[in-house]
Write a protein that holds these residues in place. Sequence first.
Motif, short mmCIF file in Angstrom:
data_model
loop_
_atom_site.label_atom_id
_atom_site.label_comp_id
_atom_site.label_asym_id
_atom_site.label_seq_id
_atom_site.Cartn_x
_atom_site.Cartn_y
_atom_site.Cartn_z
N ASP A 1 0.86 -1.18 0.00
CA ASP A 1 0.00 0.00 0.00
C ASP A 1 0.90 1.23 0.00
O ASP A 1 1.53 1.56 1.01
CB ASP A 1 -0.91 -0.01 1.23
N GLY A 2 0.96 1.92 -1.15
CA GLY A 2 1.85 3.06 -1.29
C GLY A 2 1.50 4.21 -0.37
O GLY A 2 2.38 4.88 0.17
N ARG A 3 0.20 4.48 -0.16
CA ARG A 3 -0.19 5.60 0.70
C ARG A 3 0.23 5.35 2.14
O ARG A 3 0.68 6.28 2.84
CB ARG A 3 -1.71 5.80 0.63
N PHE A 4 0.09 4.12 2.63
CA PHE A 4 0.49 3.78 4.00
C PHE A 4 2.00 3.95 4.17
O PHE A 4 2.47 4.50 5.17
CB PHE A 4 0.06 2.36 4.31
N LEU A 5 2.76 3.50 3.17
CA LEU A 5 4.22 3.61 3.26
C LEU A 5 4.66 5.06 3.17
O LEU A 5 5.62 5.46 3.84
CB LEU A 5 4.86 2.78 2.14
N ARG A 6 3.98 5.87 2.37
CA ARG A 6 4.34 7.30 2.29
C ARG A 6 4.08 8.01 3.61
O ARG A 6 4.82 8.91 4.01
CB ARG A 6 3.55 7.99 1.17
N LEU A 7 3.00 7.60 4.30
CA LEU A 7 2.71 8.20 5.61
C LEU A 7 3.84 7.90 6.59
O LEU A 7 4.25 8.79 7.36
CB LEU A 7 1.38 7.66 6.13
N ILE A 8 4.34 6.67 6.59
CA ILE A 8 5.46 6.33 7.47
C ILE A 8 6.73 7.06 7.04
O ILE A 8 7.52 7.52 7.87
CB ILE A 8 5.67 4.81 7.48
N GLN A 9 6.92 7.20 5.73
CA GLN A 9 8.10 7.91 5.23
C GLN A 9 8.11 9.36 5.68
O GLN A 9 9.14 9.89 6.13
CB GLN A 9 8.16 7.83 3.71
N THR A 10 6.97 10.02 5.57
CA THR A 10 6.92 11.42 6.02
C THR A 10 7.09 11.53 7.53
O THR A 10 7.63 12.53 8.02
CB THR A 10 5.58 12.06 5.60
N LEU A 11 6.65 10.51 8.27
CA LEU A 11 6.91 10.49 9.72
C LEU A 11 8.40 10.43 10.00
O LEU A 11 8.92 11.18 10.86
CB LEU A 11 6.20 9.28 10.34
N LEU A 12 9.11 9.56 9.30
CA LEU A 12 10.55 9.41 9.52
C LEU A 12 11.31 10.68 9.16
O LEU A 12 12.34 10.98 9.75
CB LEU A 12 11.08 8.23 8.69
N GLN A 13 10.80 11.43 8.18
CA GLN A 13 11.52 12.60 7.67
C GLN A 13 10.96 13.92 8.20
O GLN A 13 11.26 14.98 7.65
CB GLN A 13 11.46 12.60 6.14
N ALA A 14 10.17 13.85 9.28
CA ALA A 14 9.51 15.07 9.79
C ALA A 14 10.49 16.04 10.41
O ALA A 14 10.21 17.24 10.51
CB ALA A 14 8.43 14.68 10.80
N GLY A 15 11.64 15.58 10.87
CA GLY A 15 12.63 16.46 11.47
C GLY A 15 12.37 16.71 12.94
O GLY A 15 11.43 16.17 13.55
N TYR A 16 13.21 17.56 13.54
CA TYR A 16 13.07 17.87 14.97
C TYR A 16 13.49 19.30 15.23
O TYR A 16 14.21 19.93 14.43
CB TYR A 16 13.88 16.90 15.82
N LEU A 17 13.04 19.83 16.36
CA LEU A 17 13.40 21.17 16.81
C LEU A 17 14.26 21.06 18.06
O LEU A 17 13.87 20.39 19.03
CB LEU A 17 12.15 21.99 17.13
N HIS A 18 15.43 21.68 18.02
CA HIS A 18 16.29 21.77 19.20
C HIS A 18 16.65 23.23 19.39
O HIS A 18 17.21 23.88 18.49
CB HIS A 18 17.56 20.95 19.01
N ASP A 19 16.31 23.75 20.57
CA ASP A 19 16.45 25.20 20.83
C ASP A 19 15.71 26.00 19.76
O ASP A 19 16.18 27.06 19.32
CB ASP A 19 17.93 25.60 20.87
N TRP A 20 14.56 25.46 19.33
CA TRP A 20 13.67 26.08 18.35
C TRP A 20 14.33 26.30 16.99
O TRP A 20 13.95 27.17 16.22
CB TRP A 20 13.11 27.38 18.88
N VAL A 21 15.32 25.47 16.70
CA VAL A 21 15.95 25.48 15.38
C VAL A 21 15.62 24.16 14.71
O VAL A 21 15.82 23.09 15.30
CB VAL A 21 17.48 25.67 15.49
N TYR A 22 15.12 24.21 13.47
CA TYR A 22 14.69 23.00 12.77
C TYR A 22 15.90 22.25 12.22
O TYR A 22 16.83 22.84 11.67
CB TYR A 22 13.75 23.36 11.62
N HIS A 23 15.86 20.92 12.39
CA HIS A 23 16.89 20.05 11.83
C HIS A 23 16.20 18.90 11.09
O HIS A 23 15.27 18.28 11.64
CB HIS A 23 17.79 19.47 12.94
N PRO A 24 16.61 18.59 9.88
CA PRO A 24 16.02 17.46 9.17
C PRO A 24 16.51 16.13 9.74
O PRO A 24 17.59 16.05 10.32
CB PRO A 24 16.50 17.65 7.73
N THR A 25 15.71 15.08 9.60
CA THR A 25 16.11 13.74 10.02
C THR A 25 16.38 12.91 8.77
O THR A 25 15.45 12.47 8.10
CB THR A 25 15.00 13.07 10.86
#
Length: 595
Positions: A180-204
């Motif tokens: 299921d491509g849509r299900f896998l894309r949802l997980i992919q976007t979860l993995l690549q959502a990034g994070y904020l440290h000291d309110w600075v965005y960093h990609p994952t």
Amino acid sequence: MRTADTILAVIRDRGQRGLPLARVYRILFNEDLYLRAYGRLATKQGALTKGSTDETIDGMSMAKIHRIIADLRRETYRWTPVRRVYIPKATGKTRPLGVPTWSDKLVQEVLRSILDAYYDPQMSDHSHGFRPNRGCHTALKAIQRCWTGTRWFIEGDIAQYFDTINHTTLLTILAKRIHDGRFLRLIQTLLQAGYLHDWVYHPTLSGTPQGGVISPLLANIYLHEFDQFVEHTLIPAYTKGQRRKVNPAYAQMEQRISKLRRQREYASVTPLLKELRTLPSRDVHDPDYRRLRYVRYADDFLLGFAGTKVEAEAIKQQINVWLYDHLQLKLSTQKTLITHASSDPAHFLGYDIVTQQANSKQTGNRRIVNGRIALRVARATITAKCNRYMKNGKATHRPELLSETDFTIIATYQQEYRGIVQYYMLAHNVSHLHRLHWVMKQSLLKTLAAKHKTTSAVMRRKYLATQQLPDGRRMLCIRVFVEQPARPPLIAQFGGISLRRNPMAILNERPPQLWNVGTEIIQRLKAQECELCGSHEDVEVHHIRRLANLKRSGRTEKPQWMQRMITRQRKTLVVCSQCHHRIHAGKTLPQQITK
């Protein structure tokens, strides 16, 4: 609309039969899955912890579930970058931890429930971490039960595992079974959502969102490939022979003893019998006998090998090469060790693991102990546990507890002590925790003495009691009673726990969840009625961290909403949006109170 348990039962059945999972994305449109996820997460300590936004579980509503489902239908749901914090480790380093927003936690829990129902029946029996009905104790008991005769331990630890998981490889592994491509894309976007440290965005660019609800399961799915390699390649290659050959020296000695007995020279038999008991009955260097055993807990794994050290080194090298070539992972050079099973303990899941050797201990004229696995609690571990309650080599009081009641102080010490003892109940030397008991008891008495500005001896005389253990023995403990009108008194007690080994102890980090978990709060939310004013519009749930905070609020006259939560002993209150706003603003609520 099908219920969540029906959907997950169908998915689990497909997993058990090894059938691929197709068109799974549309399952995410079922609101019952989100209610079930809400029921599971509502009791978690981190539910009220903010991520990178102010959204928490407080204010949960059916409208929020409907908005999430609508976004998923349109494929416009966007993961919010997690807030990253760093947790100190025992080594002095720090470990990154991501804190998602509440909506992301809810969707992650739905994804986790689907993936867990499908993948768990397919996972290896050697995997014990973050799985239902499994945990540290099941892994340790498997080692103790099946690893007799092990000569070498290979301790494995993957360097920065959660941070180095390759996204492409993980999605490829998922795509093998999930069509299921849509299900896998949802997980992919979860993995690549990034994070904020000291309110600075960093990609994952790699890794799973450590701290996220779904991360442990994705990590297990990723290392399931490694489990298959060990089970189907390494273990068959290093397992041969039915039984070790008889040791020639042992056989010759037995023949001499038998001959002397026939000649009635019994005086000469005794010293030979003593010498015989120092010899192994089987050839420990038999080249035609090999055994390789394996167990894994998350990214830590242990192999037990009956063979030569050269072969053990070769196994370690094969693992290192395979992990890098197939999963883009590296073994930690500091933590991946080869130790001799009889002379040096292997360190796994907080235990020291050794192969026992005791020629003097016999049962039925056999050295029954030799070659068997022993689990032990290390002296360094006991010292580290004691140091939390000590200062300058002596037990000391804990200032952070001085504002608590005697009942809470004693209950806190007992909870911490019980957790440690229950975890090490499999250890053959669990009785060595008596030192921890003594240190914690002195610290407890000093904390109570500091609170009441008296001495430890006074507090000991006041709260000393006797507890009878299940085996009939009696043990001194510290106990306090809190009287309640028209109810049995509340009792808090420190001690009274046996330090005798329990080989059947089970510590399950993730006990099996019933399908109706959180039924009470779910039914109240689905009723869509404000429990304060009776309104049926814009109903949501008010959450608090602890009931004790309400009881110690300091108000002489508590408002109706506080009284309602205290009376019901509930940390939740279903209210309309207007009443919820008034609660947070500290304003007066409507007088009409529903029953």
